[in-house]
Write an enzyme that holds these catalytic residues in place. Structure first.
Site, PDB file in Angstrom:
ATOM      1  N   CYS A 102       1.522   5.668  -9.384  1.00  0.00           N
ATOM      2  CA  CYS A 102       1.570   5.781  -7.828  1.00  0.00           C
ATOM      3  C   CYS A 102       0.032   5.305  -7.191  1.00  0.00           C
ATOM      4  O   CYS A 102       0.338   5.080  -5.881  1.00  0.00           O
ATOM      5  CB  CYS A 102       2.257   7.138  -7.268  1.00  0.00           C
ATOM      6  SG  CYS A 102       3.971   7.024  -7.634  1.00  0.00           S
ATOM      7  N   LYS A 138      -0.021   1.780  -5.339  1.00  0.00           N
ATOM      8  CA  LYS A 138       0.844   1.555  -4.111  1.00  0.00           C
ATOM      9  C   LYS A 138       0.119   0.810  -3.204  1.00  0.00           C
ATOM     10  O   LYS A 138      -1.073   0.905  -3.173  1.00  0.00           O
ATOM     11  CB  LYS A 138       1.425   2.743  -3.590  1.00  0.00           C
ATOM     12  CG  LYS A 138       2.511   3.619  -4.072  1.00  0.00           C
ATOM     13  CD  LYS A 138       2.770   4.925  -3.434  1.00  0.00           C
ATOM     14  CE  LYS A 138       4.242   5.412  -3.941  1.00  0.00           C
ATOM     15  NZ  LYS A 138       4.723   6.415  -2.798  1.00  0.00           N
ATOM     16  N   GLY A 193       9.433   7.288   7.352  1.00  0.00           N
ATOM     17  CA  GLY A 193       8.868   7.183   6.123  1.00  0.00           C
ATOM     18  C   GLY A 193       9.068   8.176   5.232  1.00  0.00           C
ATOM     19  O   GLY A 193       8.383   8.516   4.454  1.00  0.00           O
ATOM     20  N   ASP A 194      10.577   8.644   5.112  1.00  0.00           N
ATOM     21  CA  ASP A 194      10.880   9.907   4.208  1.00  0.00           C
ATOM     22  C   ASP A 194      11.197   9.166   2.965  1.00  0.00           C
ATOM     23  O   ASP A 194      10.914   7.903   2.560  1.00  0.00           O
ATOM     24  CB  ASP A 194      12.178  10.293   4.863  1.00  0.00           C
ATOM     25  CG  ASP A 194      12.069  11.996   4.712  1.00  0.00           C
ATOM     26  OD1 ASP A 194      11.623  12.268   3.636  1.00  0.00           O
ATOM     27  OD2 ASP A 194      12.760  12.446   5.520  1.00  0.00           O
ATOM     28  N   ASP A 206      12.592  11.600  -5.594  1.00  0.00           N
ATOM     29  CA  ASP A 206      12.924  11.062  -4.204  1.00  0.00           C
ATOM     30  C   ASP A 206      14.146  11.632  -3.780  1.00  0.00           C
ATOM     31  O   ASP A 206      14.463  11.967  -2.465  1.00  0.00           O
ATOM     32  CB  ASP A 206      12.846   9.566  -4.336  1.00  0.00           C
ATOM     33  CG  ASP A 206      11.570   8.944  -4.051  1.00  0.00           C
ATOM     34  OD1 ASP A 206      10.471   9.847  -3.952  1.00  0.00           O
ATOM     35  OD2 ASP A 206      11.481   7.763  -4.514  1.00  0.00           O
ATOM     36  N   HIS A 215      17.906  -4.242 -14.133  1.00  0.00           N
ATOM     37  CA  HIS A 215      17.166  -5.625 -13.765  1.00  0.00           C
ATOM     38  C   HIS A 215      15.858  -5.716 -14.704  1.00  0.00           C
ATOM     39  O   HIS A 215      14.931  -4.778 -14.342  1.00  0.00           O
ATOM     40  CB  HIS A 215      17.059  -5.514 -12.345  1.00  0.00           C
ATOM     41  CG  HIS A 215      16.590  -7.304 -12.095  1.00  0.00           C
ATOM     42  ND1 HIS A 215      17.735  -8.258 -12.136  1.00  0.00           N
ATOM     43  CD2 HIS A 215      15.720  -7.776 -11.401  1.00  0.00           C
ATOM     44  CE1 HIS A 215      16.950  -9.479 -11.857  1.00  0.00           C
ATOM     45  NE2 HIS A 215      15.782  -8.876 -11.201  1.00  0.00           N
ATOM     46  N   THR A 216      15.733  -6.833 -15.050  1.00  0.00           N
ATOM     47  CA  THR A 216      14.421  -7.291 -15.842  1.00  0.00           C
ATOM     48  C   THR A 216      13.728  -8.589 -15.241  1.00  0.00           C
ATOM     49  O   THR A 216      14.582  -9.453 -14.719  1.00  0.00           O
ATOM     50  CB  THR A 216      14.831  -7.361 -17.513  1.00  0.00           C
ATOM     51  OG1 THR A 216      15.556  -8.269 -17.614  1.00  0.00           O
ATOM     52  CG2 THR A 216      15.067  -5.992 -18.084  1.00  0.00           C
TER      53      THR A 216
END
Length: 328
Positions: free
Chosen positions: A12, A15, A47-48, A89, A138-139
């Protein structure tokens, strides 16, 4: 083959910086057509951690997506960490994950597919632990390896955990220690393995989420790439309050302070600190403490405006003052 060497950032910490991201998102959210299915309960405004839509039958659908570059060299562990982070999340909203789909970017001409298989196996193991179906995905052929999931869950719309429901007088509880960013950066640079950090990053936030909902907590977020200070700033700002952190009460992983002293501070951590600095009264907190509180976590714990058993209280919410955050 060290996976962390195939990416510029890690976890992360890679980001987009929070201030830049908010500029990108400003003005988005077009008016909905009259026949839109369901009621949007949580969207872009605060921005949750995930989007939430209420549908027929008194159920809320929780939707999120999260993926990132390798944070550790072990491919199976990376898969576990990325999956736990994506599921977090949903837990941060007080929800229960139902189904996930894989998101995989892979440098097919550089890294063997067997390594990708190990990454996906790690993700599948965590999804199974969470009782979450994993089907398809998905790739993309990409210069850097990236992995994560899009996850859909359900929640009680009357018992959501949101980042805009904080009230003055509520205690702040942190369910996992800080220091993941600096330890992961040290791992990337030296190859040292930090077992406790891996254990934290692969631990599901399911139990903490259930305990929070059962205790009547209504305000929460998870602590990931924007660090404790960044996520707490967003929570306090959205709730119209200020937050006081008792710096002596905040738990850290073993070796985290040493990693800061030795210079293993991710760029994302410094950007987080720069972002919150204009809104923070740092008191007597030294630079080392400031960096750790802003450290870019990957798959960290939950930050709750309330108490649950077994998790330390690290501060409280107070009426809005001259600053949004106060360190004491």
């Amino acid at each position: 083959m060290r996976l962390t060497q195939y990416a510029r950032g890690g976890g992360c910490a890679c980001k987009i910086p929070p201030g830049e991201l908010e500029e990108v998102l400003t003005g988005l959210g077009a008016p909905l057509p009259e026949r839109t299915a369901g009621d949007l309960l949580v969207g872009l405004e605060t921005g949750d951690d995930a989007a939430v839509v209420r549908i027929e039958g008194g159920t809320a659908v929780v939707a999120t997506a999260d993926f990132f570059t390798p944070v550790v060299d072990d491919p199976y562990d990376w898969g576990r960490i990325a999956a736990a982070n994506a599921l977090s999340d949903v837990y941060a909203m007080g929800g229960r994950p139902l189904i996930g789909v894989n998101l995989l970017c892979w440098p097919r001409e550089v890294l063997p597919y067997e390594i990708a298989r190990q990454v996906l196996s790690g993700g599948a193991a965590i999804a199974a632990e969470a009782g979450c179906h994993l089907a398809g995905g998905h790739t993309v052929n990409d210069a850097e390896p990236k992995y994560g999931m899009a996850v859909t869950g359900i929640a009680d719309p009357q018992r959501l955990l949101r980042n805009d429901r904080g009230e003055a007088g509520l205690p702040l509880t942190l369910t996992e220690p800080l220091g993941l960013g600096v330890l992961n950066n040290r791992h990337k640079a030296t190859g040292e393995v930090f077992k406790e950090a891996v254990e934290v990053m692969t631990r599901l936030n399911a139990e903490a989420s259930r305990a929070a909902v059962a205790a009547g907590v209504r305000c929460a977020t998870d602590v990931t790439g924007f660090g404790l200070l960044g996520h707490l700033y967003k929570l306090a700002r959205a709730s119209g309050v200020s937050a006081v952190i008792d710096t002596a009460a905040v738990p850290y992983l073993a070796g985290a302070r040493e990693a800061v002293r030795d210079g293993y501070v991710p760029g994302g951590t410094r950007r987080n600190l720069d972002w919150v600095a204009p809104h923070t009264d740092f008191g007597r907190a030294d630079e080392e403490t400031r960096l750790l509180l802003a450290d870019a976590q990957t798959s960290g714990g939950l930050l709750l405006a309330g108490e649950i058993p077994g998790a330390p209280v690290i501060g409280e919410l107070v009426p809005r003052g001259d600053a949004v955050l106060f360190l004491r």
